[in-house]
Each structure stands twice: as C-alpha cells, then as structure tokens.
Design a protein around this motif. Structure first.
Motif, PDB file in Angstrom:
ATOM      1  N   LEU B 168      33.356  48.582  38.154  1.00  0.00           N
ATOM      2  CA  LEU B 168      33.523  47.437  37.501  1.00  0.00           C
ATOM      3  C   LEU B 168      34.297  46.353  37.837  1.00  0.00           C
ATOM      4  O   LEU B 168      34.039  45.128  37.833  1.00  0.00           O
ATOM      5  CB  LEU B 168      34.100  47.717  35.999  1.00  0.00           C
ATOM      6  CG  LEU B 168      33.674  48.573  34.832  1.00  0.00           C
ATOM      7  CD1 LEU B 168      34.212  49.266  34.012  1.00  0.00           C
ATOM      8  CD2 LEU B 168      32.180  47.745  34.288  1.00  0.00           C
ATOM      9  N   ALA B 169      35.465  46.573  38.767  1.00  0.00           N
ATOM     10  CA  ALA B 169      36.294  45.794  39.506  1.00  0.00           C
ATOM     11  C   ALA B 169      35.613  44.706  40.325  1.00  0.00           C
ATOM     12  O   ALA B 169      35.793  43.587  40.453  1.00  0.00           O
ATOM     13  CB  ALA B 169      37.289  46.472  39.956  1.00  0.00           C
ATOM     14  N   SER B 170      34.521  45.614  40.770  1.00  0.00           N
ATOM     15  CA  SER B 170      33.716  44.509  41.808  1.00  0.00           C
ATOM     16  C   SER B 170      33.048  43.302  41.251  1.00  0.00           C
ATOM     17  O   SER B 170      32.415  42.525  41.942  1.00  0.00           O
ATOM     18  CB  SER B 170      32.733  45.555  42.660  1.00  0.00           C
ATOM     19  OG  SER B 170      31.808  45.863  41.696  1.00  0.00           O
ATOM     20  N   LEU B 171      32.562  43.315  39.876  1.00  0.00           N
ATOM     21  CA  LEU B 171      32.392  42.308  39.248  1.00  0.00           C
ATOM     22  C   LEU B 171      33.170  41.159  38.841  1.00  0.00           C
ATOM     23  O   LEU B 171      32.719  40.145  38.060  1.00  0.00           O
ATOM     24  CB  LEU B 171      31.468  42.754  37.877  1.00  0.00           C
ATOM     25  CG  LEU B 171      30.222  43.794  38.144  1.00  0.00           C
ATOM     26  CD1 LEU B 171      29.799  44.469  36.862  1.00  0.00           C
ATOM     27  CD2 LEU B 171      29.355  43.452  39.216  1.00  0.00           C
ATOM     28  N   VAL B 172      34.442  41.441  38.859  1.00  0.00           N
ATOM     29  CA  VAL B 172      35.418  40.493  38.365  1.00  0.00           C
ATOM     30  C   VAL B 172      36.068  39.412  39.310  1.00  0.00           C
ATOM     31  O   VAL B 172      36.525  39.951  40.379  1.00  0.00           O
ATOM     32  CB  VAL B 172      36.603  41.433  37.883  1.00  0.00           C
ATOM     33  CG1 VAL B 172      37.668  40.219  37.175  1.00  0.00           C
ATOM     34  CG2 VAL B 172      36.378  42.211  36.827  1.00  0.00           C
ATOM     35  N   THR B 173      35.416  38.360  39.373  1.00  0.00           N
ATOM     36  CA  THR B 173      35.875  37.376  40.057  1.00  0.00           C
ATOM     37  C   THR B 173      36.983  36.693  39.691  1.00  0.00           C
ATOM     38  O   THR B 173      37.609  36.453  38.778  1.00  0.00           O
ATOM     39  CB  THR B 173      34.682  36.147  40.235  1.00  0.00           C
ATOM     40  OG1 THR B 173      34.838  35.442  38.953  1.00  0.00           O
ATOM     41  CG2 THR B 173      33.215  36.714  40.408  1.00  0.00           C
ATOM     42  N   ARG B 174      37.673  35.992  41.150  1.00  0.00           N
ATOM     43  CA  ARG B 174      38.881  35.301  40.530  1.00  0.00           C
ATOM     44  C   ARG B 174      38.764  34.154  39.305  1.00  0.00           C
ATOM     45  O   ARG B 174      39.351  34.170  38.686  1.00  0.00           O
ATOM     46  CB  ARG B 174      39.204  34.639  42.016  1.00  0.00           C
ATOM     47  CG  ARG B 174      40.554  33.886  41.703  1.00  0.00           C
ATOM     48  CD  ARG B 174      40.815  32.820  43.123  1.00  0.00           C
ATOM     49  NE  ARG B 174      39.891  32.048  42.914  1.00  0.00           N
ATOM     50  CZ  ARG B 174      39.383  31.330  44.136  1.00  0.00           C
ATOM     51  NH1 ARG B 174      40.101  31.502  45.279  1.00  0.00           N
ATOM     52  NH2 ARG B 174      38.197  30.477  44.196  1.00  0.00           N
ATOM     53  N   ASP B 175      37.646  33.490  39.555  1.00  0.00           N
ATOM     54  CA  ASP B 175      37.488  32.243  38.976  1.00  0.00           C
ATOM     55  C   ASP B 175      37.322  33.093  37.573  1.00  0.00           C
ATOM     56  O   ASP B 175      37.656  32.180  36.534  1.00  0.00           O
ATOM     57  CB  ASP B 175      36.088  31.539  39.155  1.00  0.00           C
ATOM     58  CG  ASP B 175      36.433  30.675  40.589  1.00  0.00           C
ATOM     59  OD1 ASP B 175      37.531  30.725  41.012  1.00  0.00           O
ATOM     60  OD2 ASP B 175      35.514  30.178  41.070  1.00  0.00           O
ATOM     61  N   SER B 176      36.539  34.032  37.272  1.00  0.00           N
ATOM     62  CA  SER B 176      36.402  34.471  35.851  1.00  0.00           C
ATOM     63  C   SER B 176      37.705  34.755  35.261  1.00  0.00           C
ATOM     64  O   SER B 176      37.798  34.881  33.987  1.00  0.00           O
ATOM     65  CB  SER B 176      35.307  35.694  35.690  1.00  0.00           C
ATOM     66  OG  SER B 176      36.214  37.029  36.426  1.00  0.00           O
ATOM     67  N   MET B 177      38.744  35.066  35.995  1.00  0.00           N
ATOM     68  CA  MET B 177      39.987  35.408  35.539  1.00  0.00           C
ATOM     69  C   MET B 177      40.779  34.023  35.397  1.00  0.00           C
ATOM     70  O   MET B 177      41.962  34.155  34.684  1.00  0.00           O
ATOM     71  CB  MET B 177      40.871  36.331  36.397  1.00  0.00           C
ATOM     72  CG  MET B 177      40.019  37.640  36.472  1.00  0.00           C
ATOM     73  SD  MET B 177      41.191  39.127  37.491  1.00  0.00           S
ATOM     74  CE  MET B 177      40.572  38.395  39.163  1.00  0.00           C
ATOM     75  N   ILE B 178      40.439  33.003  35.724  1.00  0.00           N
ATOM     76  CA  ILE B 178      41.072  31.748  35.532  1.00  0.00           C
ATOM     77  C   ILE B 178      40.365  30.898  34.271  1.00  0.00           C
ATOM     78  O   ILE B 178      40.722  30.305  33.668  1.00  0.00           O
ATOM     79  CB  ILE B 178      41.065  30.811  36.851  1.00  0.00           C
ATOM     80  CG1 ILE B 178      41.691  31.467  37.896  1.00  0.00           C
ATOM     81  CG2 ILE B 178      41.615  29.489  36.361  1.00  0.00           C
ATOM     82  CD1 ILE B 178      41.334  30.563  39.272  1.00  0.00           C
ATOM     83  N   GLY B 179      39.006  31.354  34.195  1.00  0.00           N
ATOM     84  CA  GLY B 179      38.167  30.867  32.953  1.00  0.00           C
ATOM     85  C   GLY B 179      37.310  29.690  33.392  1.00  0.00           C
ATOM     86  O   GLY B 179      36.711  29.242  32.597  1.00  0.00           O
ATOM     87  N   THR B 180      37.133  29.645  34.865  1.00  0.00           N
ATOM     88  CA  THR B 180      35.992  28.441  35.157  1.00  0.00           C
ATOM     89  C   THR B 180      34.698  29.100  35.682  1.00  0.00           C
ATOM     90  O   THR B 180      33.838  28.697  36.316  1.00  0.00           O
ATOM     91  CB  THR B 180      36.588  27.844  36.587  1.00  0.00           C
ATOM     92  OG1 THR B 180      37.183  28.600  37.411  1.00  0.00           O
ATOM     93  CG2 THR B 180      37.917  26.897  35.934  1.00  0.00           C
ATOM     94  N   GLY B 181      34.909  30.693  35.663  1.00  0.00           N
ATOM     95  CA  GLY B 181      33.652  31.362  35.999  1.00  0.00           C
ATOM     96  C   GLY B 181      33.473  32.468  34.797  1.00  0.00           C
ATOM     97  O   GLY B 181      34.252  32.720  33.912  1.00  0.00           O
TER      98      GLY B 181
END
Lengths: 219, 190
Positions: B168-181
């Motif tokens: 699951l962690a391999s799907l979590v991008t940096r931008d998705s945790m900022i909210g721009t992705g």
C-alpha cells in the motif's frame, strides 16, 4: 509586515512547475546552508520567528529573485551581523578576522539526532481560551510593520473557529523581542466567497491558524 | 552561491560556532533518512488499520509516535481526503511543511506560484498537477501559518483490498500527502 513574502492570493506568478524526480538538494551548497541554519539556530540566540523575519525583511526585489536557499543564506548572514557574531569585514574577506563572541552551546555531531525532532511551541496558558469551536469570529485588520503570521488576505474577514490547537508562543511578540507571550491558537475557517468575493469557488474553504490576538468575537 | 556559502561556513567554523561534521550529519539525515517514505508508511497503516486511522486523525503526533520513528512529529495534524472533501496544504507566508514525515519540501512548494495561488485558485493549481476533481468535491486549503503541520491522508485507491502495508505504501506519493496529487492507482504500483 506587509511584505512580498505574504503571497496568498497574488496574481501573475505563473503556473506551478513540479520537477520530476527532484533531488533533495540541487547543489551541495544548498545542503550546507540548510545545515548551517540548523546549527546556528542551536546556539539559542534567536527563535524560528526571528529567522523568518530576517528573510521577510530582505529587500522585495531580492526576495522575489532569490531561490529558497539563497534567501536562507542571506537571512543567516543578516542574523549573524545583527547578533554581532560576524562582521561585514569578515563576510567580505571570507574568513574570521575577530575573536568569536562567547556562546552557550554549539551543535556537535552527537547532538544532531535530537535536533531533528521539532521542539514544542505549546506553553501553559495564562488565561482560559476566549473562543470555542463553532464560534463566529472576525480577524482583526492589523498592519504591523514587524513580524506577524496573519496573512493580508485573511484580515478583516468573518470565519468560524474550527479547532483549538493549544496555547502557543506568539510570533508577533517573540520576533519583536517581547518574549514568548503565549496565546491561544485556533484553526479559523473561511468560506472562499468571504475572502475572494462573490465569484469565488462556492465549494472552497480556506483555513489559517490564528492566535487569539488576531481575532475578535462576532456578537 | 557556492563561494559565498563556503565563505560563510569558513567564518562560522573558524569562530567555533559551527562544526562542519555536524553539518554533514544533518545533510545526510535529509538526503538518506527523513523523506516521504515515512509519511507513506503512516498513510498505508491508516488505510490498513481503521483504529490507527482514528487515532491518527484524533492526535497525529501521538499516533505517528507509536511507529517509533527517529524524529518526533510535534504539532502534526492529519486530515483525510474523501469523495466529498479534498484537503490541500500550503504555507503562503514562508515554507512550513511537515519535515518529520515528508522530508524537505520540493522547490514548487516553496515557490511564488504555489504560495500565491493555492488559497485563491486551488483547482487551477491541481490542474497544473494534472488532477481534476469533481466540481462538487469540496476543497479545503490549510494555510500553515503556525507551528502546526499538516499531513493529508489521500483516498485509498480501489482494487487494493487485502494488500499489505508495504505494498500500500508504494502507492502513496509525496504530492498525495500534500494534497496536490492523488495516490497511485492499484495498477500503477511500482
């Protein structure tokens, strides 16, 4: 201060340009500057808000034309001058010319791991919180020439208290040399139409973290 | 800049304010230890473990503390994206960012275009990232004006039932945790 660093809502800066596979640092000097800021902060002579203010007070054209780490370099040089750690002549010569000013502590390699965790900015409250979640508030229309964390776009607007975040060091006071003066900190949420007018996205809300002195009750 | 920075380091070192070896340790920490893989681990655990997610949303600093990471995530707040609500984080005044869980911010996060537009035109900013949300998805922009730091928990992609936390962690991008992705789709797992 009403500086160019306070960018929320400005137009004309163009598109956001993400860089694929961006490195942590684009050149070795960027890492050195970041680390020097950490190490110099560890001396305990200035706080995070004082170092922010040293970047905000760069001349506007310099601020806008400088990369992030260039601003960190210029801000650190200014702090070193301001606190009497380094002389203009030393910066010009690129080497030490005068004896060092005594400092309480310096950062050793063994101390680095503990500095990688941020310190807490929460302090014992001097008084109970004035507001509670759900309260309607208006941000004050203040325009202090010193450091403040109330952005211009969010001044004089009606919003709602959403969360109480604890009682925190007050940046406006600490950067002015008036001590930590802890104040209650709230998440205040605004409807975009309140901030940007009737044509704003009706499905947008924007929040800021606001210290109690930034707020007044809406009766 | 390289010469100017070297000169400053020379002066500060000669005066005994700075130990260059300490600088090396700090740089190494941000180049090789502290980065978005930490936040991805937090998000994956939240996806896999509803109790952990509840604790994370209630008190992110304490929940992340359970994971035994090197850096404490003081004043961290986690906000969850859903079909109805999309969260996005900015610092309009400087560059506040959850270093403990995402490492150092990318250049665009600290840039004038992002800092100026995120609070007035977040859908336009999302379009710059190739993200189009349904018009009725509410957008909430968090301007990090204090020492609180925000971590976005993106929506869990469809088709990932039964996946382990590491996958699951391999799907979590940096931008998705900022909210721009958004998180990567199940089929795009690296």
């Amino acid at each position: 201060m009403n500086g160019v660093h306070d960018m929320g809502g400005m137009h004309g800066f163009g598109k956001v340009e993400p860089e694929p596979d961006e490195p942590v640092f684009h050149a070795p000097w960027e890492g050195r500057v970041l680390a020097m800021n950490r190490a110099m902060g560890y001396l305990g002579l200035w706080s995070i808000d004082i170092s922010r203010f040293s970047r905000e007070t760069l001349p506007p054209h310099v601020y806008l034309a400088s990369s992030y780490y260039r601003k960190w370099t210029l801000g650190l040089e200014n702090l070193c001058l301001q606190f009497g750690l380094v002389g203009e002549d030393e910066l010009a010569a690129g080497r030490a010319l005068h004896p060092a000013k005594p400092v309480k502590r310096t950062l050793t390699p063994a101390d680095v791991p503990k500095t990688l965790s941020r310190g807490s900015f929460e302090r014992p409250p001097p008084a109970p919180a004035k507001f509670k979640p759900g309260d309607r508030v208006r941000t004050r229309n203040i325009n202090p020439p010193g450091h403040t964390r109330l952005p211009r776009y969010a001044r004089g607007h009606a919003g709602a208290i959403e969360h109480i975040r604890g009682c925190h060091v007050f940046p406006d006071a600490v950067a002015a040399g008036k001590g930590e003066d802890p104040q209650w900190l709230y998440t205040v949420v605004f409807d975009a139409r309140e901030l940007w007018g009737e044509f704003a996205d009706p499905a947008l809300k924007v929040s800021i973290e606001a210290w109690e002195p930034y707020l007044e009750a809406i009766p | 800049m390289q010469l100017r920075v070297r000169a400053l380091e020379t002066i500060l070192t000669e005066k005994g304010y700075v130990d260059p070896k300490a600088l090396d340790v700090i740089i190494d920490a941000y180049e090789s230890k502290i980065g978005p893989h930490i936040g991805a681990r937090v998000v994956a655990k939240a996806w896999a473990d509803p109790d952990f997610k509840r604790r994370l949303i209630a008190d992110a600093a304490a929940a992340v503390g359970e994971l035994g990471l090197t850096a404490r995530s003081t004043h961290l707040i986690a906000v969850e994206n859903t079909r109805r609500l999309h969260n996005m984080v900015v610092c309009t005044l400087c560059s506040c960012y959850p270093w403990d869980v995402l490492g150092l911010p990318p250049v665009w996060y600290k840039s004038a275009p992002y800092r100026s537009r995120a609070v007035i035109d977040p859908r336009g900013v999302l379009a710059d990232f190739g993200v189009i949300l349904p018009a009725d998805t509410e957008i909430r922009v968090w301007d990090s004006t204090a020492e609180t730091r925000y971590l976005v928990v993106p929506m869990r992609p469809a088709g990932t039932d039964g996946w382990g936390e590491e996958k699951l962690a391999s799907l979590v991008t940096r931008d998705s945790m900022i909210g721009t992705g958004l998180a990567l789709a199940a089929g795009d797992a690296p």
